[in-house]
Design an enzyme around this catalytic site. Structure first.
Site, PDB file in Angstrom:
ATOM      1  N   GLY A   1       0.804  -1.203   0.000  1.00 56.91           N
ATOM      2  CA  GLY A   1       0.000   0.000   0.000  1.00 56.91           C
ATOM      3  C   GLY A   1       0.845   1.263   0.000  1.00 56.91           C
ATOM      4  O   GLY A   1       0.621   2.162  -0.776  1.00 56.91           O
TER       5      GLY A   1
ATOM      6  N   ILE B   1      -0.469  -5.734   5.026  1.00 52.96           N
ATOM      7  CA  ILE B   1      -0.274  -5.303   3.637  1.00 52.96           C
ATOM      8  C   ILE B   1       1.039  -5.842   3.074  1.00 52.96           C
ATOM      9  O   ILE B   1       1.612  -5.284   2.147  1.00 52.96           O
ATOM     10  CB  ILE B   1      -0.350  -3.764   3.530  1.00 52.96           C
ATOM     11  N   GLY B   2       1.468  -6.943   3.668  1.00 53.27           N
ATOM     12  CA  GLY B   2       2.717  -7.549   3.218  1.00 53.27           C
ATOM     13  C   GLY B   2       3.841  -7.362   4.215  1.00 53.27           C
ATOM     14  O   GLY B   2       4.954  -7.844   4.025  1.00 53.27           O
ATOM     15  N   THR B   3       3.515  -6.678   5.319  1.00 60.26           N
ATOM     16  CA  THR B   3       4.529  -6.367   6.320  1.00 60.26           C
ATOM     17  C   THR B   3       4.838  -7.534   7.239  1.00 60.26           C
ATOM     18  O   THR B   3       5.879  -7.569   7.877  1.00 60.26           O
ATOM     19  CB  THR B   3       4.026  -5.224   7.211  1.00 60.26           C
TER      20      THR B   3
ATOM     21  N   GLY C   1       0.271   0.858  13.076  1.00 65.41           N
ATOM     22  CA  GLY C   1      -0.508  -0.370  13.075  1.00 65.41           C
ATOM     23  C   GLY C   1      -0.183  -1.259  14.257  1.00 65.41           C
ATOM     24  O   GLY C   1      -1.034  -1.493  15.143  1.00 65.41           O
TER      25      GLY C   1
ATOM     26  N   ASN D   1       9.175  -9.016  15.253  1.00 61.97           N
ATOM     27  CA  ASN D   1       9.613 -10.168  14.461  1.00 61.97           C
ATOM     28  C   ASN D   1      10.914  -9.791  13.753  1.00 61.97           C
ATOM     29  O   ASN D   1      10.932  -8.896  12.897  1.00 61.97           O
ATOM     30  CB  ASN D   1       8.523 -10.553  13.446  1.00 61.97           C
TER      31      ASN D   1
ATOM     32  N   THR E   1      10.649 -10.342   9.629  1.00 54.73           N
ATOM     33  CA  THR E   1       9.807  -9.422   8.855  1.00 54.73           C
ATOM     34  C   THR E   1      10.162  -7.969   9.173  1.00 54.73           C
ATOM     35  O   THR E   1      10.027  -7.101   8.319  1.00 54.73           O
ATOM     36  CB  THR E   1       8.308  -9.679   9.119  1.00 54.73           C
TER      37      THR E   1
ATOM     38  N   GLU F   1       7.737   3.222   8.327  1.00 55.76           N
ATOM     39  CA  GLU F   1       8.186   4.388   7.560  1.00 55.76           C
ATOM     40  C   GLU F   1       9.658   4.725   7.738  1.00 55.76           C
ATOM     41  O   GLU F   1      10.297   5.212   6.816  1.00 55.76           O
ATOM     42  CB  GLU F   1       7.378   5.649   7.942  1.00 55.76           C
TER      43      GLU F   1
END
Lengths: 698, 327
Positions: free
Chosen positions: A234, A461-463, A504, A587, A590, A661
């Site tokens: 995203g 979102i792929g994170t 998030g 994690n 990731t 970010e």
């Protein structure tokens, strides 16, 4: 704080097998019985009026079911906070090129697209104003900047301090429009059942989409369900409801069939937001010993005629360095362009390019090492507000990074290192991003078989969010991760923060921790789990309201080495090094990926990405991935990512700052500083393309 | 994408017969044509798939001439031992283009006939003299930082995007064509047209003409040849400037040279002026630079593409110097 067993481990993504085998379904792949396809028709003028849409020829084509235009589209409702960009097909005005003016609905995707290509739309064009400039006569001071920061701040007397400063850096930097390009284009499929609406949508937060659609279609609370189980990226472009979801719901209502709308890559460049171009005027004043006496950051950005989006570009200068005289200002101009929105690290990404480049220039002017300059100007409290920091480990990151990168042996002279036809240089920059939390709800259920289910409208979102939240819940429940199922991406689970603003995990983990603790408390009281299970609910709204006023930020340091080809101006990046202090990393695998991803996107920002506005058309003309360049594997070499073990118990129960970010903040400045060190030429405009480098070397 | 028909003939004559109407396109790898169909730039009513035709060969005849079938995939061409040893410039040029996946699909014939990537040509909502004759060329005022400095006209400043064709141009390749008149040969240099007043006509091919093979003349000194491509990212992007060069040196004198430029003109640009200046002259950077400057004296840069003049000059000097040094 939670006792950690799972937290911190490099757990593989829980849905990894489903994703690599194709079993995981994305919004554009969800099959609903009898669904048809909608294809968006975009305006081909930047400003004016749609005078006629002749749909007859298209309606006569095989498979075409409907052509929605402002004449026949369902009427939408608006509330005070309605995003005006979502009021699609409501009137005949064209406010930017690429605005949706019709939706062609057909039995197949090919029929819909062919119909959209052939639809005859007549316009009455008006002169458009699309050229962004720092001296634009219609620049104004917005009431606040994104999301709700003060527009201007001022401490002390900047002008007087600059007038008497021993050393002054006065420079203007600029960054182009940059376009979010997640791998998965925006897509939605919508289905009505009476006055109930179900939408499978690609977004960063299903409850915010539910809220927008509830308002737009004038529905009762609870009538809309938004599902977003898997989302393919995203970068902010899916952080708010986008027009494709509204068009899908309109089309479904009009045709009384499920309608799928998928944007093309080209359409995304006008319809999903992008990073505004910025122009930034920096004035830094220092004593002879390199102590800052003044810092001024004036930022200009553009917005659209549809709604105001004011990038918080100068925000970073309010907290980074201890300048006793400190002024920041934002000015915006509304042009006939698509509305800029969030793109990874809005504010800090472009702002850090200017501030951290200017700091590098100041270091040179003062004759001190750039790291030493930052150490000398490290503030004890947030300079602008006077608030204490919850934690601030910028200097530790700079020192750790210097060690890992091998900074100590650096020769500060520019343009003196050469390897054959390559010039070599290194650079450094600081990173930061706010660490905030927002109210969220969650439910934790104990089942009779000893397993647990956690439900939260989080968005992965792929994170790796699903996996990280599982680790958090497992530790809270003192259970192995295999016995905990975290369900996300369904607005029926209740209100929750979006995957945005690096908020998030900080927000969701709070709600999950609270629900899990409540559940354990209940279990302790009742002894055994009843056959139907037992559930605890949590809402963090009051907890967050009760938070102490502090300056909460993640920090980091980025180091870059570049090689510049003297014959072609090509810039290569053999290595980047990033060290971050971002609270608890949930994690390790990731988390590392996300930081590498941010820094990789920083390479794109520094060297490649540029939306080219053609004033003749009011269009970003390089609207595909062949002409809008993002980094490919060949551009990315060694990226060394690490973090400092940071425990901050004044953030949220799990100690999370967020890392979505910060990886991109400072990368472009570190690279630009390295290009200066390699060539002796300061690039104050991004991207640092070969043509610009070659011209500067001439 | 509009509806279209599809045929896959097994004989070239059948293919040519099917393709004579202007609404028909040959389909080879499809790596450019299919994109253009999705964009609405190409709207054929029939695709004639040429993949069943027997053109997937690379062979050498008794005279040492190498013939490459038009259906040879780019990946296979670049990996072929004959090409790698005798014409390294060609192998390098092919590998410099596109991505591994695209090279696995793209063919020699298709590569030669790919269309410009000028953003205005690819956007049907905007004017373009090449796509819609007489509608105008917005690139002159618009985004032209990667468009032509040589050979352009006031009607069109598009560049030919091929890397492979630049190497083939330097090598004096000859194209085998079959059309309604039967098979014949066209030197590659005569295949492409400059835009002039009718930029929609990019080649000298007759309607329905099918490229069946490309011949590489024997050129022993091409064993010492190379392709250097400058681009905005390290891989998977079109050139902003490229040079294909082969150099034959005897003692301190240039005995022969082949030089072609990419991304500077509507056609792969054979640098004959530079070649003439070099032959018989000294082997040093001053001579290389003077030759490049002589070639580029005809350049007519626009607002944002003047950098291509020093870029190409530098690439010529460097590439020839590296060839001279035998590196």
């Amino acid at each position: 704080m939670t006792a950690t067993t799972a937290i911190g481990a490099g757990l593989n993504r829980i849905e990894a097998a489903a994703k690599v085998t194709g079993a995981a379904r994305y919004a554009g792949e969800i099959p609903l019985d009898g669904h048809a396809y909608g294809s968006v028709v975009q305006s081909t003028i930047a400003r004016g009026q749609v005078t006629m849409i002749d749909a007859d020829a298209v309606l006569a084509r095989p498979g075409v079911l409907a052509v929605l235009t402002h004449d026949n589209a369902p009427r939408l409702h608006r509330a005070d906070d309605t995003d005006a960009e979502l009021l699609v097909l409501q009137d005949d005005r064209v406010r930017y090129r690429g605005q949706a003016v019709a939706l062609v609905i057909a039995e197949t995707l090919e029929q819909a697209r062919a119909g959209a290509e052939l639809l005859d739309v007549t316009y009455q064009p008006e002169d458009h104003d699309v050229v962004f400039a720092a001296d634009h006569p219609r620049l104004y001071a917005p009431e606040h900047v994104n999301p709700n920061y003060p527009t201007d701040t001022s401490v002390g007397d900047v002008d007087a301090a600059l007038a008497s400063a021993a050393i002054v850096v006065d420079a203007t930097y600029s960054t182009p429009a940059e376009h979010n390009n997640p791998m998965e284009p925006h897509a939605a499929i919508a289905q009505w059942d009476g006055d109930r609406l179900t939408v499978y949508d690609s977004n960063q937060g299903a409850t915010s989409v539910r809220q927008a659609l509830t308002t737009l279609f004038g529905l009762a609370d609870g009538a809309v369900r938004v599902l977003s189980e898997h989302v393919g990226g995203g970068f902010g472009a899916k952080g708010s409801t986008r027009p494709h979801a509204v068009l899908a719901a309109m089309g479904a209502r009009f045709t009384e069939r499920p309608i799928r709308v998928t944007l093309t890559r080209q359409q995304m460049f006008a319809m999903v937001g992008y990073r505004t171009p910025t122009i930034q005027h920096m004035r830094l004043g220092a004593d002879a010993d390199a102590t800052l006496v003044a810092l001024e950051h004036t930022a200009y950005s553009q917005t659209s005629q549809v709604l105001e989006f004011a990038e918080q570009t100068a925000l970073i200068s309010r907290l980074m360095y201890a300048a006793p005289n400190l002024r920041t200002r934002h000015r915006v101009v509304a042009l006939d362009v698509p509305t800029p929105r969030w793109m990874r690290a809005p504010g800090e990404a472009p702002g850090s390019f200017a501030l951290e480049s200017a700091m590098d220039e100041l270091a040179t002017a003062c004759g001190v090492d750039p790291i030493e300059l930052r150490v000398r100007n490290e503030p004890s409290v947030e300079p602008d507000s006077g608030l204490p920091f919850s934690s601030r480990n910028l200097i530790a990151c700079l020192h750790e990074g210097a060690e890992r990168f091998g900074w100590a042996s650096r020769d500060p002279r520019p343009g003196v290192r050469r390897d054959g036809r390559w010039l070599i240089g290194t650079g450094v920059a600081s990173s930061t991003y706010p660490a905030r939390s927002a109210p969220s709800t969650a439910a934790a259920t104990a089942l009779a078989d000893g397993s647990f289910v956690v439900e939260i409208t989080a968005s992965d979102i792929g994170t790796g969010a699903r996996t990280a939240l599982t680790q958090i819940a497992a530790d809270e429940l003192r259970a192995p991760t295999e016995r905990v199922e975290v369900r996300i991406g369904d607005s029926d689970f209740g209100q929750a923060m979006i995957a945005g603003g690096s908020m998030g995990t900080a927000s969701w983990s709070w709600a999950i921790a609270k629900a899990c603790r409540e559940l354990l408390h209940t279990l302790h009281e009742i002894g055994t789990v009843p056959p139907e299970g037992v559930t605890a609910h949590a809402d963090t709204a009051e907890d967050i309201k009760a938070q102490a006023q502090l300056s909460r930020h993640a920090f980091g340091a980025q180091f870059a080495e570049v090689r510049v080809d003297v014959d072609t101006g090509e810039v290569r990046v053999p290595r980047l090094c990033g060290v971050f202090a971002a609270g608890r990393i949930i994690n390790a695998k990731t988390g590392r990926s996300q930081l590498i991803g941010g820094m990789t996107m920083g390479i794109g920002m520094a060297l490649l990405e540029e939306g080219v506005m053609d004033p003749q058309f009011g269009d970003y003309v390089n609207h595909d991935l062949a002409s809008y360049h993002v980094p490919v594997n060949g551009d990315v070499h060694d990226i060394d990512v690490s973090w400092i073990d940071e425990h901050d118990d004044r953030l949220n129960p799990v100690g999370v700052k967020g890392i979505g970010e910060i990886g991109i903040v400072g990368t472009a400045a570190a690279l630009a500083n390295a290009v200066w060190h390699a060539t002796g030429h300061r690039h104050r405009h991004l991207p640092i393309r070969p043509d610009r480098v070659l011209t500067s070397l001439a | 994408m509009r509806q279209f028909g599809y045929e896959r003939p097994e004989y070239a004559a059948d293919a040519v017969a099917l393709a004579e109407r202007p609404e028909v396109r040959y389909l080879a790898g499809g790596t450019n044509l299919v994109d253009l169909m999705k964009l609405g730039v190409e709207t054929p009513d029939l695709l004639v798939d040429v993949s069943a035709l027997p053109y997937e060969f690379v062979q050498e005849d008794l005279d040492g001439l190498v013939r490459i079938g038009a259906g040879v995939r780019n990946s296979d061409l670049a990996a072929h031992a004959l090409i790698r040893s005798r014409y390294p410039v060609l192998a390098q040029a092919v590998l410099a283009g596109a991505s591994g996946q695209l090279r696995n699909m793209a063919t020699v014939g298709g590569n030669l006939l790919q269309r410009t990537r000028c953003v205005y040509f690819q956007d049907v909502s905007k004017p373009c003299n090449k796509r819609m004759p007489g509608s105008g060329c917005p690139a002159r005022k618009g985004d032209h930082h990667n468009l032509a400095i040589l050979g352009a006209s006031d009607q069109c400043i598009a560049t030919n995007p091929s890397d492979m064709a630049v190497a083939l141009t330097a090598l004096d390749a000859v194209v085998h064509v079959q059309d309604h008149a039967g098979p014949h040969e066209v030197p590659l240099a005569e295949l492409y047209r400059l835009p002039g007043s009718d930029p929609q006509r990019e080649t000298t091919l007759a309607p329905g003409a099918l490229i069946t093979a490309v011949d590489l003349p024997t050129l022993p000194f091409a064993r010492r040849s190379r392709y250097r491509k400058a681009r905005e990212r390290a891989s998977y992007s079109f050139a902003i400037g490229s040079v294909a060069a082969a150099l034959d040196v005897e003692g301190d004198v240039v005995r022969d040279v082949r030089l072609a430029f990419g991304a500077v003109a509507p056609v792969p640009w054979r640098a004959r002026t530079a070649e003439a200046a070099l032959v018989g002259g000294p082997v040093n950077e001053e001579a290389f630079r003077a030759a490049a400057e002589a070639e580029l004296a005809a350049a007519e840069p626009l607002r944002d593409n003047a950098y291509k003049v020093p870029l190409i000059t530098n690439l010529v000097v460097r590439t020839l110097a590296e060839l001279a040094a035998g590196s």
